[in-house]
Motif scaffolding. Structure first.
Motif, mmCIF file in Angstrom:
data_model
loop_
_atom_site.group_PDB
_atom_site.id
_atom_site.type_symbol
_atom_site.label_atom_id
_atom_site.label_comp_id
_atom_site.label_asym_id
_atom_site.label_seq_id
_atom_site.Cartn_x
_atom_site.Cartn_y
_atom_site.Cartn_z
ATOM 1 N N UNK A 69 4.307 -3.004 -8.759
ATOM 2 C CA UNK A 69 5.191 -3.752 -9.661
ATOM 3 C C UNK A 69 5.717 -2.775 -10.712
ATOM 4 N N UNK A 70 6.934 -2.279 -10.477
ATOM 5 C CA UNK A 70 7.480 -1.261 -11.391
ATOM 6 C C UNK A 70 7.697 -1.797 -12.797
ATOM 7 N N UNK A 71 7.842 -3.123 -12.947
ATOM 8 C CA UNK A 71 7.991 -3.683 -14.295
ATOM 9 C C UNK A 71 6.740 -3.427 -15.131
ATOM 10 N N UNK A 72 5.614 -3.212 -14.458
ATOM 11 C CA UNK A 72 4.358 -2.958 -15.170
ATOM 12 C C UNK A 72 4.117 -1.466 -15.398
ATOM 13 N N UNK B 60 0.855 -1.194 0.000
ATOM 14 C CA UNK B 60 0.000 0.000 0.000
ATOM 15 C C UNK B 60 0.897 1.253 0.000
ATOM 16 N N UNK B 61 0.574 2.231 -0.808
ATOM 17 C CA UNK B 61 1.341 3.490 -0.874
ATOM 18 C C UNK B 61 2.845 3.283 -1.053
ATOM 19 N N UNK B 62 3.278 2.582 -2.102
ATOM 20 C CA UNK B 62 4.718 2.366 -2.283
ATOM 21 C C UNK B 62 5.393 3.606 -2.886
ATOM 22 N N UNK B 63 6.731 3.577 -2.923
ATOM 23 C CA UNK B 63 7.480 4.649 -3.593
ATOM 24 C C UNK B 63 7.608 4.306 -5.080
ATOM 25 N N UNK C 221 -4.355 1.093 -6.345
ATOM 26 C CA UNK C 221 -5.212 0.637 -5.248
ATOM 27 C C UNK C 221 -6.211 -0.374 -5.793
ATOM 28 N N UNK C 222 -6.243 -0.511 -7.138
ATOM 29 C CA UNK C 222 -7.067 -1.497 -7.831
ATOM 30 C C UNK C 222 -6.366 -1.839 -9.136
ATOM 31 N N UNK C 223 -6.829 -2.919 -9.767
ATOM 32 C CA UNK C 223 -6.329 -3.262 -11.097
ATOM 33 C C UNK C 223 -7.489 -3.105 -12.077
ATOM 34 N N UNK D 17 1.158 9.489 2.421
ATOM 35 C CA UNK D 17 -0.251 9.750 2.105
ATOM 36 C C UNK D 17 -0.423 10.673 0.907
ATOM 37 N N UNK D 18 0.268 11.817 0.916
ATOM 38 C CA UNK D 18 0.112 12.752 -0.216
ATOM 39 C C UNK D 18 1.310 12.681 -1.156
ATOM 40 N N UNK D 19 1.893 11.489 -1.240
ATOM 41 C CA UNK D 19 3.143 11.367 -1.984
ATOM 42 C C UNK D 19 3.019 11.851 -3.431
ATOM 43 N N UNK D 20 1.977 11.438 -4.149
ATOM 44 C CA UNK D 20 1.919 11.775 -5.578
ATOM 45 C C UNK D 20 1.801 13.283 -5.805
ATOM 46 N N UNK D 21 1.003 13.971 -4.959
ATOM 47 C CA UNK D 21 0.921 15.445 -5.108
ATOM 48 C C UNK D 21 2.271 16.091 -4.798
ATOM 49 N N UNK D 22 2.905 15.642 -3.711
ATOM 50 C CA UNK D 22 4.196 16.227 -3.323
ATOM 51 C C UNK D 22 5.275 15.946 -4.357
ATOM 52 N N UNK D 23 5.231 14.746 -4.931
ATOM 53 C CA UNK D 23 6.220 14.373 -5.959
ATOM 54 C C UNK D 23 6.077 15.286 -7.176
ATOM 55 N N UNK D 24 4.844 15.514 -7.620
ATOM 56 C CA UNK D 24 4.646 16.397 -8.771
ATOM 57 C C UNK D 24 5.077 17.822 -8.449
#
Length: 554
Positions: free
Chosen positions: A356-359, A77-80, A340-342, A303-310
Motif C-alpha cells: 500500500x504505497x499510501x502508507x 508478495x514482492x511488489x514494485x 512481509x509483516x506488519x 527476488x533481489x529487487x531492493x538490493x538491485x534498486x539501491x
C-alpha cells in the motif's frame, strides 16, 4: 460500478479513461472519492522552478494499473515500489490508455515526499489520428473542451498535470491547432492546479508528420514554447545535446532528455550503465527523463529487487541533485509501503505480505560509500509499518565514528527542537557501539548553540542533549523516550539554537573503545522525529463534523 470497484472483491480501484467520449463525459461523482489524493504536495528545497537540472521519472510497467490500482492496498508478495524520492523532481505515471489518471497511491507517496505527479494523455496509431481529427481539427471549441476536462481531472483527483504524447500523424488543420491547444491546456492547468505542469513528448513535427527528433529543434520548438517542458525521445547523440542546449537558452532545465533504461534502439547507456547517459546530459546543463526504471524489477526479477534498486540509483546519485526538507515536524519510520509483516511498536503484529504505497513514509537519502557504508531497507524487522532502515558499514582503524546523513534540511532553526530516535544494533557485539543524532547548521550570520556566550562555529555541528525522560506536557507524545521494546533502544533529545538554519540530520555510530582495527557494524533505524517544541506544546485543533460513507462490511 466496475470502473470504480473491483468486481471480484468490491474494493475501490484506480482507473483510466479510454477515448474522447469517456474523457468528455467525465464528471466527478460520489463513487470516485477514494481516488482523490489525501496528501497535499509537501514543500521542499530547492523548489521545482529553481535554476538547476531536474530529474523526471516516467513509470511504465506492464500496461499500468497492476496491484497499484487497489486504493486500500493488497496482499501482494514482492511488489514494485519506488522510494528514491529525494533524488527526483517529477514522477509521471504512463500507460497506453487515452487518459492515464495516476493511481492515487502513487500521488499520495510522491506528495508526502515533495514530488509532483503527472498523468498521461496519449493518442497513437490510426485510432489516434481519428481522435486528433475529432478534437484538434474541429477547432477552438472542441480542443478547448478537452483542455478544460484534463485540467478539471487533475484538479479533482489532486495530481499535478499532464505529459502529452501525440504519437500519430496529424492533418494540416489538426497540427495548426496543436500549439493553441497546448497553450490553452497549460494555462488551464496552471490556474486549476497550484504548481501544475504540462510537458510535451518529442513526437509530431510542425508539419504534422510523426518523426522523433531526439532533440529540441525548429521542427518541434513551437510546442516547447507554449508549455512547461519537452521530453525528448531516447536515440540522441552528443551533438544533439549540444544543439538543444544552444536552442533552449535560459530554458535548458525545461528540456528533459529521454533515457530508456531498457536501452531499446540505438541509445547510450541503459541498465546499470544509465550513468553514461546522465553524465552527458548533465554536461550540457539539461534535465533528464528516466523512462522505465522498473527495468530493475521487470528484467532482474522480484527476488533481489531492493538490493538491485539501491545499486541502480546509487550508480546515478552523483548526477541527481537532491532535495531538502523545509518543514517540521519531520517524522518517519522509513516504511516503504510494503512488507512481509506488519509491525507495531517493534512487534510483528501480523505476518503476511502487504502493499500500500499510501502508507509509505517520508524517505531518507540512501547514502552509499564504496566499501565503508551501505544504506538499505530491512523487511525482517521494523518499529512500525513494514520496514526499517538498515545501516551497514565499517569504522576504519584509528577512527572513532561514522556519520550517516539521513536528510538534508533547509529552514530557519526554531529556538528549541525535540528529537527522538529508535534503533537496534545487530551483530556479534552490539554493546561495542553507541548511536546518536547530529544536527548541522548553516551560518545565518552566526549560529550559536544554546548559551549565546559559547564560541560560534563557522558551520555548526550540534549533538542534541540526551533527555532521560520526556519533559512534562510532552510525555504522551514522546512516550518513545522510555519505551524500547523487542530489542529496540529509544532515545529522546533536546537542542536549543539561535539565529541559524538547519542543514543536515545525521546518525552517528561510534565505538565505545578506541581501536586500531577496522570494526563492522549493523544498525537498524526504526523511527526518527524532529519536532519544533513550540508547535508540539500547542494543543491540536479539534475535529468536527466527521462523516463516514461508502461503507462495505465483509
Amino acid at each position: 460500478p466496475a470502473r470504480y470497484f473491483d468486481t471480484k472483491t468490491t474494493e475501490p480501484i484506480s482507473f483510466f479513461l479510454s477515448g474522447l467520449e469517456e474523457l468528455l463525459a467525465w464528471q466527478p461523482n460520489s463513487n470516485d472519492e477514494f481516488n482523490v489524493s489525501a496528501v497535499p504536495l509537501t514543500k521542499r528545497q530547492p523548489p521545482l522552478h529553481s535554476r538547476r537540472p531536474r530529474t523526471l521519472v516516467c513509470h511504465d510497467m506492464g500496461g499500468g494499473y497492476l496491484e497499484d490500482r487497489f486504493i486500500q492496498g493488497s496482499a501482494t508478495r514482492n511488489p514494485y515500489v519506488f522510494y528514491h524520492w529525494r533524488y527526483i523532481d517529477i514522477f509521471v505515471y504512463f500507460s497506453h490508455h487515452t487518459v492515464t489518471i495516476p493511481p492515487v497511491v502513487w500521488t499520495n507517496a510522491a506528495h508526502r515526499n515533495g514530488v509532483p505527479v503527472l498523468g498521461t494523455f496519449i493518442t497513437e496509431w490510426t485510432d489516434g489520428e481519428k481522435l486528433c481529427e475529432a478534437f484538434l481539427a474541429a477547432g477552438e471549441e472542441a480542443y478547448g473542451a478537452v483542455a478544460e476536462q484534463l485540467a478539471r481531472i487533475a484538479q479533482h483527483y489532486r495530481f499535478d498535470g499532464w505529459l502529452i504524447n501525440i504519437e500519430n500523424t496529424l492533418s494540416a488543420a489538426a497540427v495548426g491547432n496543436l500549439p493553441l491547444f497546448l497553450r490553452d491546456l497549460t494555462a488551464q492547468v496552471h490556474s486549476a492546479v497550484p504548481g501544475g505542469l504540462v510537458i510535451w513528448y518529442d513526437s509530431v513535427l510542425k508539419d504534422g508528420t510523426l518523426k522523433w527528433q531526439n532533440e529540441l529543434n525548429d521542427e518541434n520548438r513551437m510546442f516547447f514554447d507554449v508549455c512547461d517542458g519537452l521530453f525528448t525521445n531516447y536515440n540522441w547523440k552528443e551533438e544533439q545535446l549540444e544543439r538543444t542546449h544552444r536552442l533552449a537558452g535560459p530554458r535548458q532545465n525545461d528540456v528533459y532528455v529521454g533515457v530508456d533504461v531498457f536501452a531499446r534502439g540505438d541509445v547510450i547507456g541503459g541498465g546499470f550503465d544509465t550513468d553514461k547517459s546522465l553524465r552527458l546530459i548533465r554536461q550540457y546543463g539539461l534535465s533528464a527523463a528516466i523512462f522505465a526504471p522498473g527495468w530493475v524489477y521487470e528484467h532482474l526479477g522480484k527476488e533481489n529487487f531492493l538490493q538491485n534498486e539501491n545499486r541502480f540509483w546509487g550508480l546515478l546519485a552523483e548526477y541527481l541533485p537532491t532535495h531538502s526538507i523545509c518543514t517540521l515536524p519531520l517524522t518517519t519510520s522509513f516504511s516503504l509501503g510494503m512488507g512481509t509483516s506488519t509491525f507495531l511498536d517493534g512487534k510483528d503484529e501480523e505476518s503476511g505480505p502487504w502493499y500500500d504505497l499510501s502508507a509509505q513514509d517520508i524517505q531518507p537519502l540512501y547514502p552509499e560509500l564504496q566499501g565503508t557504508l551501505s544504506t538499505s531497507c530491512c523487511l525482517q524487522d521494523a518499529w512500525r509499518g513494514g520496514s526499517s532502515l538498515q545501516l551497514q558499514g565499517t569504522i576504519p582503524p584509528g577512527e572513532e565514528r561514522v556519520a550517516v546523513r539521513l536528510f538534508s534540511l533547509q529552514m530557519p532553526a526554531p529556538p528549541k527542537l525535540f528529537l527522538t530516535l529508535l534503533y537496534k544494533l545487530e551483530g556479534p557485539q552490539p554493546d561495542d557501539f553507541t548511536v546518536a543524532l547530529e544536527v548541522t547548521t548553516w551560518d545565518s550570520g552566526i549560529c550559536l548553540e544554546g548559551n549565546p556566550t559559547s564560541l560560534p562555529e563557522p558551520n555548526g555541528r550540534h549533538y542534541p542533549r540526551f533527555l532521560p525522560a520526556p519533559p512534562p506536557g510532552l510525555a504522551k507524545l514522546l512516550a518513545a523516550c522510555h519505551r524500547g521494546s523487542h530489542g529496540w533502544t529509544s532515545r529522546c533529545y533536546e537542542l536549543e539554537l539561535q539565529d541559524c538554519s538547519l542543514r543536515d540530520l545525521s546518525v552517528i555510530v561510534s565505538r565505545q573503545q578506541p581501536s586500531l582495527e577496522e570494526t563492522s557494524f549493523t544498525c537498524l533505524l526504526g523511527e526518527v522525529r524532529v519536532l519544533d517544541t513550540a508547535s508540539v506544546s500547542a494543543s491540536p485543533p479539534q475535529v468536527h463534523g466527521v462523516m463516514a460513507s461508502q461503507l462495505w462490511w465483509q
